[in-house]
Design a protein around this motif. Sequence first.
Motif, short mmCIF file in Angstrom:
data_model
loop_
_atom_site.label_atom_id
_atom_site.label_comp_id
_atom_site.label_asym_id
_atom_site.label_seq_id
_atom_site.Cartn_x
_atom_site.Cartn_y
_atom_site.Cartn_z
N VAL A 121 4.79 5.17 5.56
CA VAL A 121 5.61 3.89 5.39
C VAL A 121 5.39 2.79 6.35
N LEU A 122 5.50 3.07 7.76
CA LEU A 122 5.51 2.22 8.70
C LEU A 122 4.16 1.62 8.87
N THR A 123 2.96 2.32 8.65
CA THR A 123 1.52 1.46 8.76
C THR A 123 1.59 0.94 7.37
N ASP A 124 2.12 1.20 6.31
CA ASP A 124 1.82 0.29 5.20
C ASP A 124 2.79 -1.06 5.15
N LEU A 125 4.00 -0.92 5.78
CA LEU A 125 4.81 -2.04 5.90
C LEU A 125 4.21 -3.11 7.01
N VAL A 126 3.74 -2.59 8.01
CA VAL A 126 3.17 -3.50 9.06
C VAL A 126 1.94 -4.08 8.23
N ALA A 127 1.02 -3.63 7.56
CA ALA A 127 -0.05 -4.11 6.78
C ALA A 127 0.50 -5.27 5.77
N GLN A 128 1.23 -4.75 4.82
CA GLN A 128 2.04 -5.74 4.04
C GLN A 128 2.74 -6.86 4.48
N THR A 129 3.52 -6.69 5.60
CA THR A 129 4.33 -8.02 6.19
C THR A 129 3.41 -8.59 7.02
N LEU A 149 1.02 -1.13 -0.01
CA LEU A 149 -0.03 0.06 0.04
C LEU A 149 0.76 1.16 0.08
N ASP A 150 0.22 2.44 -0.18
CA ASP A 150 1.04 3.77 -0.15
C ASP A 150 -0.07 4.71 0.34
N THR A 151 -0.09 4.45 1.68
CA THR A 151 -1.16 5.77 2.30
C THR A 151 -0.46 6.77 2.80
N GLY A 152 0.90 6.92 2.41
CA GLY A 152 1.71 8.20 2.79
C GLY A 152 2.70 7.67 4.22
#
Length: 194
Positions: free
Chosen positions: A81-89, A76-79
Amino acid sequence: MTRQPDPRRRNEQSRRAILQAAAELCVQVGFAATTVEGIAARAGVGKQTIYRWWPSKAAVLLEYMQDLRAATADFLDTGDVLTDLVAQTTAVQRLLTSDAGAIWRGLLVTAQTDDAAASGVRELIERAIDDGRARLATAQRDGQIRADVDLDIAVELIFGPLYHAWLLRARTLPEQHMAEVLRTLFAGLAPTPA
């Protein structure tokens, strides 16, 4: 010289049935016992239909995993990066602990002795690495990650703990595992305040 069929001419309904049958069979009987014949019987197609589009069961299962990853574990790219990486991983962690994990494990084992499977596995992993690097590059450009961070090393640091625990079956990972890993890692990746 044998002419390769145009993949755009595949019947999508048959393709989905074959991929689903391959995944279900692999989960049910294991990768080693899964055969093209068994996949064909389960999908209700002739094995020649499978061989027309895929050279092996590994190729069928690699396409299944590619589709599954795209549907469930893209970046994802919500703006943030930490939130996006937590969601993806976390999505990857769920994927690895689901039935798909057994399929992926079988593909990784096969890739050790089958060059074609190894090439397919490498391609799928490289695509995931490229996606991760691109997301980190955006974060780096936006000042969320230090400018001097080597993004290839960062990708390895992000996904290494997850694959280490999963491949070695060292322990069952709690749902929040990757959030904790990433919070720890980002202490070193984040820019220092001016």
